[in-house]
Structure formats: C-alpha cells, structure tokens
Design an enzyme around this catalytic site. Structure first.
Site, mmCIF file in Angstrom:
data_model
loop_
_atom_site.group_PDB
_atom_site.id
_atom_site.type_symbol
_atom_site.label_atom_id
_atom_site.label_comp_id
_atom_site.label_asym_id
_atom_site.label_seq_id
_atom_site.Cartn_x
_atom_site.Cartn_y
_atom_site.Cartn_z
ATOM 1 N N ASP A 12 0.843 -1.202 0.000
ATOM 2 C CA ASP A 12 0.000 0.000 0.000
ATOM 3 C C ASP A 12 0.880 1.255 0.000
ATOM 4 O O ASP A 12 0.844 2.037 0.929
ATOM 5 C CB ASP A 12 -0.942 -0.001 1.215
ATOM 6 C CG ASP A 12 -0.206 -0.161 2.545
ATOM 7 O OD1 ASP A 12 0.952 -0.641 2.555
ATOM 8 O OD2 ASP A 12 -0.773 0.214 3.593
ATOM 9 N N HIS A 247 9.335 -0.274 9.438
ATOM 10 C CA HIS A 247 8.362 -1.367 9.508
ATOM 11 C C HIS A 247 8.456 -2.287 8.280
ATOM 12 O O HIS A 247 8.753 -3.475 8.388
ATOM 13 C CB HIS A 247 6.939 -0.798 9.608
ATOM 14 C CG HIS A 247 6.705 0.093 10.775
ATOM 15 N ND1 HIS A 247 6.757 -0.361 12.074
ATOM 16 C CD2 HIS A 247 6.406 1.407 10.847
ATOM 17 C CE1 HIS A 247 6.498 0.639 12.891
ATOM 18 N NE2 HIS A 247 6.284 1.725 12.175
#
Length: 323
Positions: A12, A247
């Site tokens: 995303d 992340h």
C-alpha cells in the site's frame, strides 16, 4: 548461489513500502514476481498508481502489478487511510506525474492464487498492508494455503501498544465487527510469519542515516530522500524520535533472510469488537485447556520476537546506496 526465492509484495505504498520495494529489487536472494496493491497508507487506486510509478523509477516495468480490493473482506467501505503519515499522495506530497504503465487485468487475489498454483511451495507473499487480498485468495481457492510457500506479514503488536490505538496495530485494525481478514489469515493453516511492531520498533533509521543516504549517489537513495520529510516529521511529532521505524523493510528482509529474526510459535487470534478491536492475542499452547473454545484446534503460526536491528539498517543502507 542458491536459486532466488520468488516473492510477491502485497503493498500500500507508502514511504516505507517504497523503501521495502527498492530493497527487494536490490536483493539478489529474491526474485520479485509481482506486486499486488491494497488500501492502507492510501486508497487502493492510488496504491496501484504508486506501485506502477515505483517500478518505473526502478526500471522494472517487467514486473506485473495486480490491483487489489477497494473494500474490506466483509464488503465494508469505511477504510482507515494513513495519509497523515505518508502524505496525501502516499509518497511525501511530491505529486509525481502519473505512471505510463497499467495494472494487469487479474485481481490481486486471482494473481496470488495463479502464482501459487504455478509454483507450488515456492512463492513467498510479503504482505505489507491490511490482509484483505490474502484473505480473498484463501476464500477464492482453499488450496492456496497449501500451495503458497509462506506468508510473511507486517502486522500485530504482540504485548506492546498498537499504533492505531493502545490495542491495535494498523494492518490488523478490523474495519467491521465480523471476522476480519487478519483473523482469516492467522487461522488459515498457511505457513505464516508475523512481524509485529514489537519487532519493527527495534529498527530505527536515524537522522544521521538519512544524511548518509542523501550524500550517496544511489538512484533509490536519492529518490527516497525526496519523499522522507513527511515520514520523519510524523515520527518526530508522534514518538519524539530522532529517526523513523523501518516497519516494511524489516518485514521484507525477514522474508529475504530469515536468520535476521527469531520467532516463537503459537495460535494468534484478532479481536474484532470493543475497545480492544484489532488486538492480536497470542496463545503459546503451553497450557492445555479442558473446555473447547475459539482457540481450540487452531493452526500454529510464527511470531517474530527479536530482530538483528543493526544488520537490517546496514542492509537497507547498502542496498539503497548501491543502486
């Protein structure tokens, strides 16, 4: 040299997604055979545009992009979008021109199923966003869980505070009160490795690292330095850190080089209602319970516990600067 591991990145994009995609493309240990897109940092349409754009920047338009779901696995349309972290365009408010390329005709779920069938046991899905596409692939073809090699997902908080609220990490925050995508994936029986923010918060890309990146001549390094301002500002304000958490690159590198992390095994369920909505609950199976519950006879998954943070940062830096 070992044969490169085939990976599909479900993404995303997203600033740290961009970093992870670039690191993957510079990793000889893996072959990126496709990108699939999902809402999360941005809406799905923009995620697809950004994925195509990043591949054009990288000179890798040979890699197919399959557009994913625009709604939740339960057809919900109320989506949580993290544009305040990544910018309105997902890429640091740079407003890059639209890509020339287009996504393939197949949906993300259909593409995932097709590739798992083509290369049974050989494909790793690196899921960097909400798990809707993966759950839809499982529903589309129940044999997907056997055919896919591994699902390495960025998700869960596992005994630390979440980043949506104290209970929930962003990718596991359910958007309906019904059984959500994350719980479907965690209980599917696939080989799942969850890399949660309890691990990714150990990996900090500092202001000094950013300066070193900017001083390098790497194409990917220079591109990322253009888009990092928004991401650094968010972390400075939200966490009072002199750096950002890596992340997505951490989850990606856990798939590239599993020796970078240690993990434990057990059952994971995701809370879908109440103030703890999105909480990832881990059952280590050390105690046997007499009563039959929603935890009974559920498949075991792997949950990352530690990470070699200095090596992750070193690999990210090296692969971005040497580009």
């Amino acid at each position: 040299m070992a044969v490169p591991k085939k990976i599909i990145i479900d993404t995303d994009p997203g600033i740290d997604d961009a970093m992870a995609i670039f690191v993957a493309l510079r990793s000889p240990e893996v072959e990126v055979i496709g990108l699939t897109t999902i809402y999360g940092n941005v809406y799905t349409t923009l995620a697809t545009r950004n994925a195509l754009h990043l591949l054009e920047v990288a000179g890798r338009t040979d890699i197919p992009v399959a557009e994913g779901s625009h709604v939740t696995v339960t057809k919900g349309t109320k989506l949580r979008i993290a544009d305040f972290v990544h910018g309105a365009d997902g890429l640091g408010n740079q407003n890059f021109p639209p890509p020339i390329g287009k996504p393939i005709e197949q949906s993300a779920a259909a593409f995932l199923v097709q590739q798992a069938n083509l290369y049974p046991g050989e494909v790793t899905v690196v899921a960097l966003g909400p798990l809707t596409n993966i759950a839809l692939a499982i529903q589309l073809d129940p044999s997907f869980t056997k055919n896919i090699g591994q699902i390495v997902l960025l998700g869960g908080a596992f005994a630390v505070n979440g980043n949506v609220n104290p209970a929930s990490e962003a990718n596991e925050f359910p958007l309906s009160t019904l059984r959500d995508a994350a719980d479907i994936v965690f209980t599917s029986g696939a080989d799942v490795l969850a890399v949660g923010i309890n691990v990714t918060h150990q990996v900090v890309f500092t202001d000094a690292d950013r300066k070193k990146l900017a001083a390098s001549g790497g194409k990917f390094a220079q591109y990322l330095c253009k888009i990092l301002d928004v991401y650094f500002s968010y972390h400075h304000n939200a966490y009072s850190t002199k750096g950002v958490y890596l992340h997505d690159p951490t989850a990606l590198l856990a798939a590239v080089n599993p020796s970078l992390i240690t993990y434990t095994e057990g059952v994971v369920r995701v809370q879908t209602i109440g103030i703890t909505r999105g909480l990832t609950l881990f059952y280590n199976k050390q105690k046997r319970f007499a009563e039959v519950t929603e935890w009974s006879d559920r498949p075991v998954v792997k949950v990352a516990v530690t990470v070699d943070a200095p090596t992750v940062v070193k690999l990210v830096m090296e692969r971005l600067m040497d580009s």
